[in-house]
Motif scaffolding. Structure first.
Motif, mmCIF file in Angstrom:
data_model
loop_
_atom_site.group_PDB
_atom_site.id
_atom_site.type_symbol
_atom_site.label_atom_id
_atom_site.label_comp_id
_atom_site.label_asym_id
_atom_site.label_seq_id
_atom_site.Cartn_x
_atom_site.Cartn_y
_atom_site.Cartn_z
ATOM 1 N N LEU A 166 0.821 -1.220 0.000
ATOM 2 C CA LEU A 166 0.000 0.000 0.000
ATOM 3 C C LEU A 166 0.852 1.266 0.000
ATOM 4 N N ASP A 170 2.295 3.128 -2.186
ATOM 5 C CA ASP A 170 1.997 4.194 -3.145
ATOM 6 C C ASP A 170 0.499 4.391 -3.339
ATOM 7 N N ARG A 171 -0.288 3.977 -2.354
ATOM 8 C CA ARG A 171 -1.747 4.113 -2.430
ATOM 9 C C ARG A 171 -2.238 5.009 -1.297
ATOM 10 N N CYS A 175 -3.919 4.647 1.191
ATOM 11 C CA CYS A 175 -4.376 3.844 2.324
ATOM 12 C C CYS A 175 -3.190 3.598 3.249
ATOM 13 N N CYS A 198 -8.294 4.089 4.530
ATOM 14 C CA CYS A 198 -8.093 4.788 3.256
ATOM 15 C C CYS A 198 -8.658 6.200 3.384
ATOM 16 N N ILE A 229 -8.945 -2.712 -1.087
ATOM 17 C CA ILE A 229 -7.723 -1.913 -1.157
ATOM 18 C C ILE A 229 -6.904 -2.227 -2.408
#
Length: 200
Positions: free
Chosen positions: A58, A60-61, A63, A88, A174
């Motif tokens: 996660l 680079d997201r 969340c 998130c 996710i």
């Protein structure tokens, strides 16, 4: 391992005041505090693997992954500490202390013999009342097995499962795959392991 200490007669404010300075974490529900028992070595290893994998995937997201020190409040009034949480977007807090979160997207519990019925039953009942929750993941510590429940648009939940070390759990909420081989990395199922005691 002894049974968790159960103490009744606390208001929510009293619980939070005690909890914020306590050396041992406790769940709280309807006036009762339930001291959490310690994790077994196997439970701790699996939890660490799950946290590491989610955190890495996660990166680079939008969340963020949190460990079992993050307190979650359910609309039912349960205050609890999931083994792993993913949020998130912006964190939403219960009060100005900003140490109790209201809006997890995904929650993970590592099962043991003594907690499995609770995690599958009453605890999931509490978790389902969280409006933001999209996915609930149950990880066995007795064998390679991950089960996950995804929330549908009509508010029903669909169960998926995977038990092959060569496969992954596809966590749609996710957008990642969680490889079982990584979750169970360096986990020895041939060694007898102590288990946590269900707090409620």
């Amino acid at each position: 391992m002894g049974l968790p200490q159960r103490v009744a007669g606390f208001t929510t404010a009293e619980y939070l005041q005690i909890e914020r300075t306590a050396a041992v974490r406790s769940e709280y529900f309807r006036g009762e505090m339930f001291a959490m028992a310690g994790d077994s070595a196997r439970h701790s290893r699996i939890k660490t693997n799950v946290l590491s994998q989610l955190n890495s995937r996660l990166k680079d997201r939008p969340c963020t992954t949190y460990d079992s020190d993050l307190r979650i409040k359910c609309p039912t009034g349960l205050y609890t500490y999931p083994d792993t949480s993913v949020v998130c977007g912006e964190l939403e807090f219960d009060d100005e202390q900003k140490d109790t979160v209201l809006n997890p997207t995904l929650l993970v519990e590592v099962l043991s013999k003594s907690t499995e019925a609770y995690d599958r039953g009453k605890k999931f009942d509490h978790y389902r009342t969280i409006p933001s929750l999209r996915e609930y993941v149950l990880v066995s510590q007795d064998e390679p097995m991950i089960q996950w429940f995804i929330r549908n648009e009509d508010d029903t939940w669909t169960l998926s499962a995977e038990s092959s070390l060569g496969q992954s759990a596809t966590l749609r909420s996710i957008g990642i795959d969680l490889p079982l081989a990584e979750v169970y990395d360096r986990v020895d199922f041939t060694v007898e392991d102590a288990t946590k005691i269900a707090p409620i």
